[in-house]
Design a protein around this motif. Structure first.
Motif: not given
Length: 251
Positions: A193-213
């Motif tokens: 499946n595919k998840v998406r974050l509907l907030v786009k930060f052009p200057g994002l300089n760190y990783q966003l991690k998600i935990k699957v459970c």
């Protein structure tokens, strides 16, 4: 407009602070002098200082009132986006899963939600600026002391709720061989499946991690517990990556 008003407030405060410290210093230097002309001049400067403080207080009250109104407007827009627009998209996605028309893309919703998120981050920085100004100059009945905590709490609550709503399942679980049949999952077959974050930060300089459970205690399957078993490939912590093909959205 709010940025402009904040700059005006800062200039007013700088002028008041400078004149207050100047008058205080002059008073300490000439405290042994009791000439009538000096007393009259001091009273005139004190009156001017009082007028500056009144103008500063009026500007502070205006800004906290406008910020409160702005947060109410943000709340209204956010509810329209999450409770109506986004909910409508999810409903169309459900219909598409059972053979309805293909679901529309999320680009327009992402643009709207991103714009709102950017505005919320901007107003939060302005609220923090109010705190800095209050720490430099404060007085009895200071409206920043009275109202800033509530403004801070409201903007944080709005932003948290927006980010939660902006995290969506763009593509429901489906088998690689049958991408058009997302509701059919065969035993012993891998699916994605595919998840998406509907907030786009052009200057994002760190990783966003998600935990699957996997919710093994779901009430829907409590009566048939043990009839299903899912395994997560690799690790249950996934990093959301930018997809250039989708204008840099996080997936």
């Amino acid at each position: 407009d709010m940025e402009h008003n904040m700059k005006m407030l800062e200039n007013l405060q700088d002028d008041f602070d400078f004149n207050y410290k100047t008058l205080k210093s002059q008073g300490e230097l000439s405290q042994d002098l009791n000439g009538n002309s000096q007393a009259a001049a001091a009273r005139q400067k004190m009156a001017q200082l009082g007028q500056m403080l009144a103008a500063l207080d009026q500007m502070r009250r205006r800004i906290v009132t406008e910020m409160g109104g702005l947060l109410m407007a943000m709340d209204y827009v956010q509810k329209n986006l999450t409770d109506e627009e986004l909910a409508d998209w999810k409903r169309r996605q459900q219909i598409a899963c059972i053979g309805g028309p293909p679901n529309i893309c999320l680009d327009r919703l992402e643009t709207w939600i991103t714009s709102l998120a950017e505005s919320q981050l901007q107003i939060r920085q302005q609220i923090k600026k109010l705190e800095e100004l209050q720490q430099k100059v404060s007085y009895k009945g200071d409206p920043i002391i009275q109202h800033r905590p509530a403004l801070e709490e409201k903007i944080v609550d709005l932003f948290k709720n927006l980010m939660k709503s902006a995290f969506v399942v763009e593509r429901q679980p489906c088998m690689p061989m049958h991408p058009d049949r997302p509701l059919v999952i065969k035993t012993g077959v891998q699916f994605t499946n595919k998840v998406r974050l509907l907030v786009k930060f052009p200057g994002l300089n760190y990783q966003l991690k998600i935990k699957v459970c996997i919710d093994k205690e779901s009430r829907d399957v409590a009566a048939i517990r043990g009839s299903r078993k899912f395994n997560i490939l690799d690790t249950n912590t996934k990093v959301m990556n930018m997809e250039e093909s989708n204008n840099g959205s996080l997936h």
